[in-house]
Design an enzyme around this catalytic site. Structure first.
Site, short mmCIF file in Angstrom:
data_model
loop_
_atom_site.label_atom_id
_atom_site.label_comp_id
_atom_site.label_asym_id
_atom_site.label_seq_id
_atom_site.Cartn_x
_atom_site.Cartn_y
_atom_site.Cartn_z
N LYS A 95 30.36 32.77 29.20
CA LYS A 95 29.56 33.22 30.34
C LYS A 95 28.08 33.39 29.96
O LYS A 95 27.70 33.20 28.82
CB LYS A 95 30.14 34.53 30.89
CG LYS A 95 31.53 34.36 31.47
CD LYS A 95 31.57 33.34 32.60
CE LYS A 95 32.90 33.28 33.32
NZ LYS A 95 33.99 32.75 32.49
C1 LIG Z 1 35.08 32.24 38.98
C2 LIG Z 1 35.76 33.11 37.96
N1 LIG Z 1 36.31 34.26 38.38
C3 LIG Z 1 36.92 35.10 37.51
C4 LIG Z 1 36.99 34.80 36.18
C5 LIG Z 1 37.74 35.74 35.27
O1 LIG Z 1 36.98 36.24 34.24
P1 LIG Z 1 37.69 36.57 32.83
O2 LIG Z 1 37.99 35.28 32.16
O3 LIG Z 1 36.66 37.38 32.11
O4 LIG Z 1 38.91 37.35 33.13
C6 LIG Z 1 36.42 33.62 35.70
C7 LIG Z 1 36.46 33.28 34.28
O5 LIG Z 1 36.11 32.23 33.85
C8 LIG Z 1 35.79 32.75 36.62
O6 LIG Z 1 35.25 31.59 36.22
#
Ligand SMILES: Cc1ncc(COP(=O)(O)O)c(C=O)c1O
Length: 392
Positions: free
Chosen positions: A180
């Site tokens: 990220k």
């Molecule tokens: C659009 C989107 N929403 C939610 C998430 C979830 O985040 P995490 O991987 O930190 O749980 C991601 C992760 O890549 C994402 O790309």
């Protein structure tokens, strides 16, 4: 090998982790509290609840909404599976809506089609770092008494819009996973101005306990606590927060580097008619992904061409309404389905050197001059049009 994405971690992050390790307090404690405080002004919000990851942030925000007999949450099919799973974990039914093909963000027109008396919340995704237009969604939410929860996993550091109308319950959920805009290794956060929502999330992130172990240290009886409701083990540890704090110091340089890389891709792709960049580099936004629409059925040949040259791209995303687990929630989404065959994400991360990006650009130009191009369809079967308002 040129990767589509990777974290940018160095000695400062390693040193910060070492300090936490030496302190012997490695769970949620003072460093997590400091991280939350640093995020608050950056996100222009009254409350920040740091979480173990972005999925947990989404789950907590949805689960913290006042419950009534409404059971549906409208979200784009074009998102990571995490968005959908969070809706299901919170006990709601996902209703998949189209995206605007120009921005890949939730189409307010299709959201209006999906609204029913069962709709509880709207869950737009700020795709690739572009904050979607919250104005029409905020208006719909206000009109129908819905919550507006933003999936801002891609958009940490991007320009924040002013809060939507006051009656709307509103929260933005971020991810700090490895790829990220900033990373904690794994991590997430919810930002909200709603004090009650923040309190519920804070409690639920730590097993429903009214105060976490660190906060109880100063009490006369620190071992005593009350469990006040349902909860999960969703807190962010000090080890992860320490990485995040160092990354925050680098946010502006990350923004500049990602924007520079995106502009270089823009210039390189402009003469190649089969490539239509979707990612937009607006001032103050951080391009999280560099997403192209590859027309003329050339996406898969181009993916392979680049891969054979050691260049690894991504596809964001396979539509969720076509996934086996989410089949019960299927509804035809022609725009999303056609986009799914066109989207390609080029390598974009702050550790990508100019020379590596030059290799990607050269490979794109070589592809444009290769026989593969003449084998592509002359034009896509149907030009993509945004969803239109149905005739009255
Ligand atoms: C659009 C989107 N929403 C939610 C998430 C979830 O985040 P995490 O991987 O930190 O749980 C991601 C992760 O890549 C994402 O790309």
């Amino acid at each position: 090998m040129i990767l589509v994405s990777r974290p940018d971690l160095g000695n400062r992050e390693a040193e910060a982790v070492a300090r936490v390790v030496r302190s012997q307090w490695v769970g949620m404690g003072p460093v997590t509290a400091e991280f939350e405080l640093r995020l608050q002004p950056l996100l222009a919000t009254n409350h920040v609840v740091a979480t173990a990851n972005g999925t947990a942030a989404l789950h907590l925000a949805l689960a913290a909404l006042d419950r009534d007999d409404r059971t549906e949450v409208i979200l784009p099919s074009l998102t990571f599976a995490a968005t959908v799973q969070a809706v299901l974990m919170a006990g709601y039914r996902p209703v998949f809506a189209e995206v605007d093909p120009a921005t890949l963000t939730l189409s307010p027109v299709d959201v209006a089609h999906c609204l029913t008396s069962h709709t509880r919340a709207l869950l737009p995704v700020h795709f690739a770092g572009l904050i979607c237009d919250l104005h029409p969604l905020g208006k719909l939410a206000d009109l129908h008494g819905l919550a507006l929860i933003e999936d801002a996993a891609h958009a940490f550091g991007s320009r924040r819009p002013p809060a939507p109308p006051a009656r709307v319950t509103h929260a933005a959920c971020f991810s700090f996973s490895a790829n990220k805009n900033i990373t904690c290794g794994e991590g997430g956060a919810v930002a909200t101005n709603d004090a009650l929502l923040a309190e519920r999330m804070r409690r639920a992130r730590y097993l429903g306990i009214e105060a976490d172990t660190w906060c109880r240290q100063d009490r006369e009886r620190p071992w005593s606590y009350q469990v006040l409701g349902p909860g999960y083990r969703y807190h962010l540890s000090d080890i992860h927060a320490a990485i995040g704090l160092q990354q925050l110091d680098r946010l502006e340089s990350f923004r500049q580097r990602r924007c520079t890389l995106a502009r270089r891709y823009d210039a390189a792709c402009a003469p190649l008619e089969f490539l239509q960049p979707v990612t937009r580099c607006l001032p103050d936004d951080i391009p999280h992904l560099y997403v192209l629409r590859v027309t003329r059925n050339l996406r898969d040949p181009l993916y392979l061409w680049l891969r054979q040259r050691g260049i690894f791209c991504g596809v964001h995303y396979l539509p969720n309404h076509l996934q086996p687990a989410f089949r019960p929630f299927h509804r035809p989404l022609p725009v999303t389905e056609q986009l799914a065959g066109q989207l390609l994400s080029l390598p974009l991360h702050t550790a990508l050197a100019d020379a590596d990006q030059d290799q990607v650009i050269l490979a794109l130009r070589d592809f444009a001059n290769s026989p593969a191009i003449s084998r592509g369809a002359a034009a896509d079967p149907v030009e993509l049009q945004p969803v239109e308002t149905p005739a009255p």
